[in-house]
Design a protein around this motif. Structure first.
Motif, PDB file in Angstrom:
ATOM      1  N   GLY A 137     -14.749  13.011 -43.680  1.00 14.16           N
ATOM      2  CA  GLY A 137     -13.467  13.714 -43.666  1.00 14.16           C
ATOM      3  C   GLY A 137     -12.662  13.235 -42.475  1.00 14.16           C
ATOM      4  N   SER A 138     -12.082  14.176 -41.747  1.00 15.83           N
ATOM      5  CA  SER A 138     -11.271  13.803 -40.575  1.00 15.83           C
ATOM      6  C   SER A 138     -10.797  15.060 -39.863  1.00 15.83           C
ATOM      7  N   ILE A 139     -10.414  14.880 -38.604  1.00 13.66           N
ATOM      8  CA  ILE A 139      -9.684  15.948 -37.914  1.00 13.66           C
ATOM      9  C   ILE A 139      -8.395  16.249 -38.718  1.00 13.66           C
ATOM     10  N   ALA A 140      -7.912  15.249 -39.450  1.00 11.40           N
ATOM     11  CA  ALA A 140      -6.715  15.423 -40.293  1.00 11.40           C
ATOM     12  C   ALA A 140      -6.997  16.291 -41.515  1.00 11.40           C
ATOM     13  N   GLY A 141      -8.270  16.608 -41.747  1.00 15.96           N
ATOM     14  CA  GLY A 141      -8.626  17.530 -42.816  1.00 15.96           C
ATOM     15  C   GLY A 141      -8.864  18.931 -42.285  1.00 15.96           C
ATOM     16  N   VAL A 144      -3.064  19.949 -39.905  1.00 18.77           N
ATOM     17  CA  VAL A 144      -2.006  19.009 -40.281  1.00 18.77           C
ATOM     18  C   VAL A 144      -1.205  18.642 -39.041  1.00 18.77           C
ATOM     19  N   TYR A 145      -0.601  17.465 -39.086  1.00 17.62           N
ATOM     20  CA  TYR A 145       0.261  17.030 -37.972  1.00 17.62           C
ATOM     21  C   TYR A 145       1.508  16.375 -38.543  1.00 17.62           C
ATOM     22  N   ALA A 146       2.521  16.277 -37.700  1.00 15.28           N
ATOM     23  CA  ALA A 146       3.811  15.745 -38.148  1.00 15.28           C
ATOM     24  C   ALA A 146       3.622  14.382 -38.799  1.00 15.28           C
ATOM     25  N   VAL A 150       0.477  13.720 -46.577  1.00  9.33           N
ATOM     26  CA  VAL A 150      -0.396  13.415 -47.730  1.00  9.33           C
ATOM     27  C   VAL A 150      -1.780  12.926 -47.266  1.00  9.33           C
ATOM     28  N   TYR A 151      -1.824  12.180 -46.147  1.00  8.28           N
ATOM     29  CA  TYR A 151      -3.154  11.816 -45.636  1.00  8.28           C
ATOM     30  C   TYR A 151      -3.926  13.086 -45.273  1.00  8.28           C
ATOM     31  N   CYS A 152      -3.254  14.014 -44.577  1.00 10.70           N
ATOM     32  CA  CYS A 152      -3.919  15.288 -44.238  1.00 10.70           C
ATOM     33  C   CYS A 152      -4.362  16.004 -45.515  1.00 10.70           C
ATOM     34  N   PRO A 181     -14.174  12.864 -37.968  1.00 14.05           N
ATOM     35  CA  PRO A 181     -13.847  12.192 -36.708  1.00 14.05           C
ATOM     36  C   PRO A 181     -12.397  12.402 -36.290  1.00 14.05           C
ATOM     37  N   GLY A 182     -12.194  12.314 -34.974  1.00 15.26           N
ATOM     38  CA  GLY A 182     -10.849  12.174 -34.422  1.00 15.26           C
ATOM     39  C   GLY A 182     -10.520  10.694 -34.359  1.00 15.26           C
ATOM     40  N   ALA A 183      -9.892  10.270 -33.267  1.00 16.40           N
ATOM     41  CA  ALA A 183      -9.407   8.881 -33.195  1.00 16.40           C
ATOM     42  C   ALA A 183     -10.549   7.880 -32.986  1.00 16.40           C
ATOM     43  N   GLU A 187      -9.985  -0.724 -38.185  1.00 16.82           N
ATOM     44  CA  GLU A 187      -8.797  -1.296 -38.841  1.00 16.82           C
ATOM     45  C   GLU A 187      -7.886  -0.207 -39.406  1.00 16.82           C
ATOM     46  N   PHE A 188      -8.294   1.055 -39.210  1.00 10.32           N
ATOM     47  CA  PHE A 188      -7.592   2.200 -39.804  1.00 10.32           C
ATOM     48  C   PHE A 188      -6.078   2.169 -39.527  1.00 10.32           C
ATOM     49  N   SER A 189      -5.690   2.006 -38.258  1.00  7.32           N
ATOM     50  CA  SER A 189      -4.250   2.079 -37.943  1.00  7.32           C
ATOM     51  C   SER A 189      -3.516   0.816 -38.404  1.00  7.32           C
ATOM     52  N   VAL A 191      -4.146  -0.656 -41.171  1.00  5.41           N
ATOM     53  CA  VAL A 191      -3.859  -0.377 -42.589  1.00  5.41           C
ATOM     54  C   VAL A 191      -2.715   0.632 -42.676  1.00  5.41           C
ATOM     55  N   ARG A 192      -2.809   1.691 -41.845  1.00  5.45           N
ATOM     56  CA  ARG A 192      -1.759   2.731 -41.904  1.00  5.45           C
ATOM     57  C   ARG A 192      -0.379   2.116 -41.648  1.00  5.45           C
ATOM     58  N   PHE A 193      -0.311   1.174 -40.669  1.00  4.79           N
ATOM     59  CA  PHE A 193       0.979   0.593 -40.308  1.00  4.79           C
ATOM     60  C   PHE A 193       1.196  -0.775 -40.961  1.00  4.79           C
ATOM     61  N   ALA A 243      -7.305  17.987 -30.059  1.00  2.00           N
ATOM     62  CA  ALA A 243      -6.817  18.381 -31.381  1.00  2.00           C
ATOM     63  C   ALA A 243      -6.145  17.129 -31.962  1.00  2.00           C
ATOM     64  N   ALA A 244      -5.704  17.218 -33.218  1.00  6.50           N
ATOM     65  CA  ALA A 244      -5.222  16.002 -33.887  1.00  6.50           C
ATOM     66  C   ALA A 244      -4.199  15.240 -33.037  1.00  6.50           C
ATOM     67  N   THR A 245      -3.265  15.968 -32.434  1.00  9.72           N
ATOM     68  CA  THR A 245      -2.226  15.257 -31.671  1.00  9.72           C
ATOM     69  C   THR A 245      -2.232  15.616 -30.184  1.00  9.72           C
TER      70      THR A 245
HETATM   71  C1  8X3 Z   1      -7.842   9.583 -38.872  1.00 10.64           C
HETATM   72  C2  8X3 Z   1      -7.516  10.344 -37.646  1.00 10.64           C
HETATM   73  O1  8X3 Z   1      -5.647  11.624 -36.457  1.00 10.64           O
HETATM   74  O2  8X3 Z   1      -5.081   9.452 -37.400  1.00 10.64           O
HETATM   75  O3  8X3 Z   1      -8.312  10.417 -39.872  1.00 10.64           O
HETATM   76  O4  8X3 Z   1      -5.413  11.358 -38.813  1.00 10.64           O
HETATM   77  S1  8X3 Z   1      -5.829  10.696 -37.595  1.00 10.64           S
END
Ligand code: 8X3
Ligand code: NDP
Length: 250
Positions: A137-141, A144-146, A150-152, A181-183, A187-189, A191-193, A243-245
């Motif tokens: 899962g994720s801290i994003a689950g 929610v953060y700004a 949809v990822y959250c 996990p948190g951060a 390659e996650f970011s 892909v995101r960007f 926390a997430a942010t």
């Molecule tokens: C990845 C962590 O905080 O970028 O699930 O959503 S975050």
């Protein structure tokens, strides 16, 4: 004693790759799944073909998921551990300017892909009345953060499914766990960007993020507990993250 078999999705990178490596080091045989066949070949070169069986499929394609798992050779079929790790964020934008293809990708990969893989593996576990599924899962689950919308939502769904699967499968002797996990610098970011390496790197500047091996260590600990112990849910953060942010960046 026969070596245990684990299926790791998203084994071609990041957390999945590190988990595959640590599982093999611990004596497991690993079915390594991902779309990038060349990465799976690298993993075989590193760990040995007697220890790694590559499965190339896109988790969005339920027929491909079925064909890959149904087609496993007999000696690789007795999957005891499933690490549902394949997934990504695609984009980071307010809901009003979100990209529909990004939304589809996140819901289809992170949620439906997890379901498709689980559906194929469960009969094997239920027949043996044993097995352990670890959903990433994720801290994003959890919050929610700004611009995470949809990822959250996809990771909140992973959280709900993990809880629901644990309830439904308790009568089948199958353990279900969730790692949030948190951060983690992978390659996650990137892909995101969408390949913007500088923007991706900036996410992890000013503090010490987790690395993939940190998550793999936790997963290894969870799957190697005695049969009567199930670590249901763990949130794992860098020390600098609360926390997430909320990250203590210098
Ligand atoms: C990845 C962590 O905080 O970028 O699930 O959503 S975050
Ligand atoms: P990476 O981008 O390094 O790895 C993602 C993995 O998922 C790759 O192996 C990729 O393989 C696979 N994957 C992506 N899309 C598909 C698809 N359509 N079909 C099959 N496989 C796919 O990121 P991480 O290792 O960081 O991410 C792993 C998991 O951890 C994800 O679920 C992510 O949401 C979660 N997570 C990550 C955090 C972080 O900060 N990094 C924090 C919290 C959770 P390929 O491209 O070869 O198909």
């Amino acid at each position: 004693m026969a070596q245990k078999i684990a299926l790791v999705t998203g084994a071609s990178s990041g957390i999945g790759w590190a988990t595959a490596v640590q599982l093999v080091q611990k004596g497991y045989k690993v079915i390594a799944a991902g779309r990038r066949a060349e990465r799976l070949q690298e993993l075989i070169q590193q760990l040995g073909q007697e220890n790694v069986y590559p499965l190339q499929f896109d988790v969005r394609d339920k027929d491909a998921v079925h064909a890959a798992i149904a087609g496993l050779p007999a000696e690789w079929r007795s999957i005891e551990v499933l690490i549902n790790n394949a997934g990504n964020a695609h984009g980071l934008a307010p809901i009003q300017s979100g990209n529909v293809e990004d939304w589809d990708a996140m819901l289809d990969i992170n949620v439906k892909g997890l379901l498709y893989v689980t559906k194929e593996v469960l009969p094997i576990m239920i027949e043996r009345k044993a097995g352990h599924i670890v959903n990433i899962g994720s801290i994003a689950g959890q919050e929610v953060y700004a611009n995470g919308n949809v990822y959250c939502a996809s990771k909140f769904a992973v959280d709900a499914l993990s809880k629901a699967m644990r309830i439904d499968l308790v009568h089948e002797g199958v353990k279900v766990s969730e790692v949030n996990p948190g951060a983690v610098e992978t390659e996650f970011s990137e892909v995101r960007f969408k390949g913007d390496k500088a923007r991706a790197a900036s996410v992890y500047q000013g503090f010490e993020p987790l690395v993939a091996d940190d998550i793999a260590h936790l997963i290894l600990f969870m799957v190697t507990r005695p049969k009567h112990v199930n670590i249901a849910e763990v949130t794992i953060l860098p020390t600098a993250q609360a926390a997430a942010t909320v990250i203590n960046k210098r």
